[in-house]
Design a protein around this motif. Structure first.
Motif, short mmCIF file in Angstrom:
data_model
loop_
_atom_site.label_atom_id
_atom_site.label_comp_id
_atom_site.label_asym_id
_atom_site.label_seq_id
_atom_site.Cartn_x
_atom_site.Cartn_y
_atom_site.Cartn_z
N LYS A 123 0.81 -1.21 0.00
CA LYS A 123 0.00 0.00 0.00
C LYS A 123 0.85 1.27 0.00
N LYS A 165 0.53 1.17 7.19
CA LYS A 165 0.86 0.51 5.93
C LYS A 165 2.27 -0.07 5.97
N TYR A 170 -2.69 -2.57 7.02
CA TYR A 170 -3.74 -1.70 6.46
C TYR A 170 -4.86 -2.47 5.77
N GLU A 174 -8.64 -1.17 5.20
CA GLU A 174 -9.11 -0.88 3.84
C GLU A 174 -10.41 -1.62 3.54
N ASP A 177 -13.10 0.03 5.49
CA ASP A 177 -13.29 1.37 4.93
C ASP A 177 -14.09 1.31 3.63
N LYS A 178 -13.83 0.29 2.83
CA LYS A 178 -14.57 0.11 1.57
C LYS A 178 -16.04 -0.18 1.85
#
Length: 534
Positions: A123, A165, A170, A174, A177-178
């Motif tokens: 990332k 990251k 992360y 992620e 978060d998505k």
């Protein structure tokens, strides 16, 4: 790892590097402007950085544009490159004599370096991994209270996200978060649709009011169901979906028919208008007027009027045909209604009332349905945000514990009197790097170095750089222990240091053994000296 760098501007044309500690040694007078920091900045440049171009502009001004040829070894294979100041956006692959073979963009070059160093921080870019921990004068990353900040204006959340990251933590964030973004998008779509009146928009008060009105209308429909007009009491027969649709369709057809009738009437009136001009009357007032010319103009106008009249008549026919079609559709709908119920006039009023109440209930239920969907979307977003916060909290807690344990371990090695170790307090949006008991400048810079050593030990970062200004205020014994710790590491560490005669013999021996170049007031990094130029 980096094994050598060569340039025509160097006094020592080629400088060689090795595994572990690499020392750029100054003299025992602490001479300035001899090239220690400059060489570290050049190393940052060949690792893909750009600060050398902006901060060391005097090099180009006094030496002209220049190239650096350099070599890495990975898995016993050599990789040769050339990067210069004239076009720093381009890096050249070369042979062992640094003859340029073909060019690559500097961004692609750093991607290649990331692969060659086998960095799994997928990332992060290569520069995001290494730049902050190359602490060279001029890079603006030497804030003793903000060791995670790569530059002054970087936000705390950006710096912490980069740390997460770097530790390859992360992915979990992620994913959550998505999912949160999907929930937020759904909520925003419903909000916007309501704001633009694409769907009904109501609040809690309206929702509760609708429920009461639905209950009231249900009671009224049941009351009407017992009416003499419907002895069977079968309301569903009277207010079936088909009846509601037929009623709505008939209403639409009538409105459309009225629209076309209105257009037809306007068209008919236009056709009947006269276009006579009576130019002859002009002679009474203007005896010299050219009547022939006026008549020619009138003939032209009549031609235009004729064309327009033809078009209007065509439109008139088309409108009449469309009205006839609508009349036929209305008759079809009426027959279907008659087929279902065959009501008389009073019965029609009764049926209309039932359908009106039923339609209203359907609309009220639709409003409430969208309101419930919005509530669900809000609750899902809130729940997902809570999950994301919990994931973030767990990750930063793990990182904080891991870092603080390593900080204490290195601190106890550096300070044999077991001084209180620095400690990082970490949340997802803020961090605080604190030193206890001793707030002096020397201890602060010691803690900055300790932090970098912890990162070097705990992550895949391939190297760190420490400039001489970091060591200036650190007490002698602490520097000696730092040098010993540096020397125990297998990853490359590049440091610039001078005035080493103050340290014990063991430390001096290490620094001499690990030096890659020694610079003095009489032996500069570059062939040209412009220190005294006015």
């Amino acid at each position: 790892m980096l094994v050598r760098i060569k340039s025509a501007i160097f006094n020592e044309e080629c400088i060689y590097f090795h595994e572990g500690l690499n020392v750029i040694l100054g003299d025992n007078k602490g001479s300035n402007s001899i090239g220690k920091s400059t060489l570290l900045m050049i190393l940052d440049f060949i690792f893909g950085g750009n600060t050398y171009i902006s901060h060391n502009s005097d090099m180009i001004a006094n030496l002209g544009h220049h190239d650096f040829g350099y070599t890495f070894i990975f898995n016993k294979r050599e990789y040769h490159f050339v990067r210069g100041t004239e076009n720093p956006k381009i890096v050249y692959e070369s042979n062992e004599k640094y003859k340029k073979l073909h060019s690559i963009d500097v961004n692609d070059y750093t991607k290649d370096l990331k692969k060659l160093y086998e960095l799994n921080a997928d990332k992060l870019s290569f520069r995001s991994v290494v730049s902050n921990y190359s602490r060279v004068w001029g890079k603006e990353n030497d804030d003793i209270k903000k060791p995670l900040h790569s530059y002054h204006k970087q936000t705390f959340s950006q710096a912490i996200t980069t740390l997460i990251k770097l530790f390859n933590k992360y992915n979990a964030v992620e994913l959550q978060d998505k999912e949160l973004k999907e929930k937020e998008d759904k909520k925003q779509v419903l909000n916007k649709a309501g704001r633009y009146k694409l769907i009904p928009k109501i609040n809690k008060k309206d929702f509760e009011k609708n429920i009461k009105e639905i209950q009231s209308l249900d009671k009224e429909i049941k009351r009407l169901g017992k009416n003499a007009y419907n002895p069977s009491g079968d309301i569903q027969e009277l207010i079936s979906d088909e009846m509601i649709e037929l009623r709505e369709r008939k209403k639409q057809l009538i409105e459309e028919r009225e629209y076309y009738v209105s257009r037809l009437n306007r068209t008919t009136r236009t056709i009947k208008k006269s276009a006579d001009a009576a130019f002859e009357n002009l002679l009474d007032f203007f005896p010299n007027v050219n009547l022939e010319k006026l008549q020619n103009i009138e003939t032209f106008h009549k031609g235009i009027s004729s064309i327009l009249s033809d078009e209007l008549k065509t439109a008139q026919r088309e409108l009449s045909l469309r009205i006839d079609e609508l009349e036929k559709e209305i008759n079809v709908v009426t027959k279907k209604q008659d087929h279902l119920l065959s009501p008389d006039e009073e019965y029609t009023v009764f049926i209309d009332k039932l359908i009106e109440y039923s339609s209203k209930i359907k609309n009220l239920k639709l409003e409430n349905e969208y309101y419930k969907k919005l509530l669900i979307a809000r609750e899902e977003t809130k729940s997902k945000q809570k999950e994301l916060d919990e994931v973030k909290g767990r990750i930063v807690k793990e990182l904080k514990n891991s870092l603080n344990a390593k900080l204490k371990e290195i601190n106890d090695f550096i300070h044999e009197d077991k001084r209180t170790a620095p400690e990082i307090f970490l949340t997802y949006s803020k961090y605080d790097y604190k030193v206890f008991d001793n707030t002096g400048t020397g201890k602060a810079y010691t803690n900055l170095i300790i932090f970098d050593l912890a990162i070097l030990s705990l992550t895949e970062i391939p190297f760190i750089m420490h400039d001489s200004f970091l060591f200036k205020n650190i007490e002698k014994e602490a520097v000696e222990q730092l040098i010993e710790h540096y020397n125990s590491m297998s990853k490359q560490i590049f440091i610039a240091i001078d005035m080493i005669d103050m340290f014990n013999q063991e430390t001096q021996d290490i620094l001499q053994d690990k030096k890659v170049i020694q610079l003095t007031a009489d032996k500069l990094l570059t062939k040209k000296d412009w220190r005294d130029r006015k």
